[in-house]
Design a protein around this motif. Structure first.
Motif: not given
Length: 264
Positions: A195-197, A212-213, A256-257, A262-264
């Motif tokens: 689930g990181g970004l 990066r998160f 984007i966030r 939502e896509g995850a």
């Protein structure tokens, strides 16, 4: 533009042939775009015969001489590749000549191949005049407007994109002052494991910035991370005021966030 100081073209060329006054020639669309009186010889890389794209288990290797047309033909099944290619807003004539490596080496903020490589954890393979190779992440290759880490005589051989990044879920946003204008802000988000970004900011800034998160950030965490980008990093030119570019960056980053969350 004619390079009237050029007296010789070496084709095919190899690293050991470089000498002061030489320039590596790929597609030439950037090289021939402005006066370069210091150049007296061109070293042709297009005749080296490098495969445009090589797909392997560990990822994809894109030759520096790969044209934009070849890139989208072979990797267009990945949405982010097509989106970045179309960011050129160039005719098919340019697509068939301009190269991936040339776009990186020009090192302009709006270079979409820089955006693509930085967003997908790309690594540049650089070869020096003595044949020695070193590797530099695309995100660190460009250091400013028209400035990069290439040393005298060094050439960009290829860009490697790891398989995990190429196949990841991505989100893309691009803004310009005009419908067919140069990119003023180009952001790419990529969903990481657990689930990181990874959020890549380009075009708005003088060099790529990758945030990066480890887990999906909330709106405040994202805004705080964006605030760490120094104000002087935002580009100012006829294609957009830095304050506007910073606003677009924040707007697109939040979109984007949410989209990748939502896509995850």
């Amino acid at each position: 533009m004619d390079l009237h100081t050029v007296t010789e073209v070496i084709s095919p060329a190899a690293p050991g042939q470089w000498r002061p006054g030489d320039a590596w020639l790929g597609g030439g669309t950037a090289l021939l775009g402005e006066p370069r009186p210091e150049i007296v010889r061109l070293l042709d890389l297009t005749a080296a015969g490098w495969p445009a794209v090589t797909e392997r288990a560990d990822g994809v290797e894109i030759a520096a001489t790969c044209t934009i047309a070849e890139l989208i033909e072979t990797l267009g099944r990945y949405p982010i590749v097509g989106q970045c290619c179309h960011s050129f807003l160039a005719s098919f004539k340019i697509w068939n000549v301009a190269t991936v490596g040339g776009n990186l080496c020009a090192s302009l903020p709006a270079g979409p191949m820089i955006s693509l490589g930085a967003a997908l954890d790309g690594v540049c393979a650089l070869i020096g005049p003595d044949g020695a190779e070193r590797r530099v992440p695309v995100a660190e290759f460009v250091t400013g407007e028209g400035v990069n880490v290439l040393r005298p005589g060094e050439l960009l051989r290829a860009i490697h994109l790891p398989s995990a990044a190429v196949g990841a879920l991505t989100s893309y946003r691009r803004g310009s002052l005009f419908r067919n204008g140069r990119s003023a802000a180009l952001l790419i988000g990529r969903r990481l494991d657990r689930g990181g970004l990874a959020l890549t900011v380009t075009a708005a800034t003088r060099r790529p910035h990758v945030l990066r998160f480890d887990r999906g950030p909330d709106a405040n965490e994202l805004a705080a991370a964006l605030a760490e980008i120094p104000a002087e990093q935002y580009v100012t030119d006829v294609h957009g005021h830095p304050d506007w570019r910073r606003h677009l960056t924040g707007l697109y980053a939040e979109q984007i966030r949410v989209e990748l969350g939502e896509g995850a």
